[in-house]
Design a protein around this motif. Sequence first.
Motif, PDB file in Angstrom:
ATOM      1  N   SER A 117      11.054  61.347  56.432  1.00 49.54           N
ATOM      2  CA  SER A 117      10.635  61.716  55.085  1.00 49.54           C
ATOM      3  C   SER A 117       9.128  61.908  55.062  1.00 49.54           C
ATOM      4  O   SER A 117       8.402  61.400  55.912  1.00 49.54           O
ATOM      5  CB  SER A 117      11.039  60.619  54.089  1.00 49.54           C
ATOM      6  OG  SER A 117      10.428  60.814  52.840  1.00 49.54           O
ATOM      7  N   SER A 169       7.419  60.635  52.775  1.00 49.49           N
ATOM      8  CA  SER A 169       6.916  59.357  52.278  1.00 49.49           C
ATOM      9  C   SER A 169       6.708  58.409  53.454  1.00 49.49           C
ATOM     10  O   SER A 169       7.658  58.096  54.184  1.00 49.49           O
ATOM     11  CB  SER A 169       7.911  58.749  51.273  1.00 49.49           C
ATOM     12  OG  SER A 169       7.614  57.391  51.036  1.00 49.49           O
ATOM     13  N   ALA A 214       6.097  55.221  53.408  1.00 49.20           N
ATOM     14  CA  ALA A 214       6.828  53.966  53.207  1.00 49.20           C
ATOM     15  C   ALA A 214       8.303  54.143  53.535  1.00 49.20           C
ATOM     16  O   ALA A 214       8.911  53.326  54.240  1.00 49.20           O
ATOM     17  CB  ALA A 214       6.653  53.489  51.772  1.00 49.20           C
ATOM     18  N   LEU A 215       8.908  55.232  53.038  1.00 45.51           N
ATOM     19  CA  LEU A 215      10.332  55.477  53.272  1.00 45.51           C
ATOM     20  C   LEU A 215      10.599  55.744  54.744  1.00 45.51           C
ATOM     21  O   LEU A 215      11.577  55.252  55.321  1.00 45.51           O
ATOM     22  CB  LEU A 215      10.793  56.651  52.410  1.00 45.51           C
ATOM     23  CG  LEU A 215      12.301  56.909  52.328  1.00 45.51           C
ATOM     24  CD1 LEU A 215      13.016  55.691  51.778  1.00 45.51           C
ATOM     25  CD2 LEU A 215      12.589  58.123  51.466  1.00 45.51           C
ATOM     26  N   GLN A 247       8.439  63.603  45.643  1.00 51.96           N
ATOM     27  CA  GLN A 247       9.633  62.832  45.339  1.00 51.96           C
ATOM     28  C   GLN A 247       9.484  62.146  43.987  1.00 51.96           C
ATOM     29  O   GLN A 247       8.488  61.475  43.728  1.00 51.96           O
ATOM     30  CB  GLN A 247       9.884  61.795  46.431  1.00 51.96           C
ATOM     31  CG  GLN A 247      11.143  60.964  46.233  1.00 51.96           C
ATOM     32  CD  GLN A 247      12.363  61.844  46.036  1.00 51.96           C
ATOM     33  OE1 GLN A 247      12.957  61.863  44.977  1.00 51.96           O
ATOM     34  NE2 GLN A 247      12.729  62.593  47.055  1.00 51.96           N
ATOM     35  N   SER A 281      10.419  56.560  42.689  1.00 61.16           N
ATOM     36  CA  SER A 281       9.286  55.810  43.218  1.00 61.16           C
ATOM     37  C   SER A 281       9.606  55.224  44.589  1.00 61.16           C
ATOM     38  O   SER A 281      10.748  54.856  44.874  1.00 61.16           O
ATOM     39  CB  SER A 281       8.893  54.692  42.255  1.00 61.16           C
ATOM     40  OG  SER A 281       9.839  53.641  42.294  1.00 61.16           O
ATOM     41  N   ASP A 282       8.584  55.151  45.456  1.00 59.96           N
ATOM     42  CA  ASP A 282       8.756  54.569  46.794  1.00 59.96           C
ATOM     43  C   ASP A 282       9.269  53.144  46.709  1.00 59.96           C
ATOM     44  O   ASP A 282      10.097  52.712  47.518  1.00 59.96           O
ATOM     45  CB  ASP A 282       7.426  54.599  47.549  1.00 59.96           C
ATOM     46  CG  ASP A 282       7.130  55.977  48.136  1.00 59.96           C
ATOM     47  OD1 ASP A 282       8.031  56.831  48.099  1.00 59.96           O
ATOM     48  OD2 ASP A 282       6.014  56.179  48.620  1.00 59.96           O
ATOM     49  N   GLN A 283       8.776  52.392  45.721  1.00 58.89           N
ATOM     50  CA  GLN A 283       9.189  50.992  45.602  1.00 58.89           C
ATOM     51  C   GLN A 283      10.687  50.889  45.350  1.00 58.89           C
ATOM     52  O   GLN A 283      11.403  50.152  46.034  1.00 58.89           O
ATOM     53  CB  GLN A 283       8.434  50.310  44.472  1.00 58.89           C
ATOM     54  CG  GLN A 283       8.871  48.863  44.268  1.00 58.89           C
ATOM     55  CD  GLN A 283       8.261  48.259  43.019  1.00 58.89           C
ATOM     56  OE1 GLN A 283       7.312  48.783  42.472  1.00 58.89           O
ATOM     57  NE2 GLN A 283       8.817  47.162  42.568  1.00 58.89           N
ATOM     58  N   CYS A 325      12.703  52.148  48.456  1.00 61.03           N
ATOM     59  CA  CYS A 325      12.676  51.239  49.601  1.00 61.03           C
ATOM     60  C   CYS A 325      13.477  49.964  49.334  1.00 61.03           C
ATOM     61  O   CYS A 325      14.174  49.460  50.221  1.00 61.03           O
ATOM     62  CB  CYS A 325      11.231  50.894  49.951  1.00 61.03           C
ATOM     63  SG  CYS A 325      10.317  52.277  50.681  1.00 61.03           S
TER      64      CYS A 325
END
Length: 439
Positions: free
Chosen positions: A298, A300, A302-303, A331, A334-336, A339
């Motif tokens: 991705s 992202s 974090a992802l 995206q 949210s990443d939070q 994840c």
Amino acid sequence: MPKVCEDLLYSSIILPMIPLCFYPVQRYVKNRLSVLAGKIVIALLAMVSCVVLVGRIYSLGDVTDFIIYPAGIYFLYLYNREVRLSFSKKLFAFLSACLVGGFSKLYATMFDYTMHPSGNALAFSYEALGVQVLFLVFADVILYLPLTRYMGWVMENFHEEAVWKRVWCFPAFFLASTYFMYPRVYRNMYVGYVRQLYPFVLLFFTFFVVFIYFLFYVVAHSFVEKQKTEIANQMLLIQGAQYQQLLRNVEENSRIRHDFRHQLIVISELVGQKEYEKLKEYVGRYIDEEQAEMKLYSYSAALNALISYYESICLRRGIETDFAVSLPKKQQVSDQDFCVMLGNLLENAMDGVRDMEEPYIRLKIWQTASNMVAVKVENPYQGEIKKEGRHYRSSKREGFGQGLESVNMIAMKYGDMMEVLTDGGIFTVKILLQTPSGE
């Protein structure tokens, strides 16, 4: 004025309370607010009119107070159908709006006993009714920002269902208190210093209730921020592990390039000696050597770090993985949230295949529309899946599994479209995450 019209007039006090219910949850309403308001107002007026007419036909006396309770229950039924949130959150918002209505009754009654000292609560004057309506309209205006910004934030970000199942008791208790606080016989207010003290008591009670709501927001905000910090720290650890893996890859590639010259010397010697079988075997071993690989799933960071982290764990545990991710650069989820959701799903999947002979985990994430993201995770399982309603019991401890509960709360935040299948020994979780267009 005919008695039927008078009853309808007094019962219409519930209409300005309706916006207060929807301010905190407007992001989760299934229909447009204008359409929804029309449907609810028409349904409530029809229901109230029927009750009033029945009361007049059968001479049931004053039915005004009686109307409010079934109308409130009926509205709660409609409200529950139109809002995509857990019932505990909706009940809290509904009772909070009713609490504002209770305060409007108290302040209007204070005006009424001042203007009509010999009256009583059963003979509530038109002037007092006007004061109550003005109070509620003013509340609609003045509470719009606090309810949409602060209570709406709590509805969107605070997902501790155990807390929500209990916290609705506070507005319910305060609402019951307002019922017992307003005077029935006005002449009792003129005994001693009761009339002088009552406004101060009412103001103190008002500020106390506001303080309790403020305290709840502060506690919820602190909890969510602490949770975000813990998740961020966890993501940093995962990304740190991936960074170390990347450094090892770079070092390994550097070593391979350095040693490649020696490999060419060996190959050249084998060719010169015409040892073709040994050459084939040597080259085959060289090609089949496992090389650590850093995959890009991705845009992202974090992802990508999370999915790569869990894939490396699966590789060490001998779990076959099939991870397919197709997401755009921008995206909306949210990443939070993403994840936390994927971390719980992959943790559960790894636990589910722990004792399987041929374990595997399949993950597929793709965007189905501009504001839709689909997630599918499946893995084989053995044993019995214990389910109660929408909740699954944990196989590791007593009580419900916290992982799927957390995933369910995030799914509810993005449209409440989550499906769990347990057919043919395959545990499958399907989630459709929906965000408002353009947000």
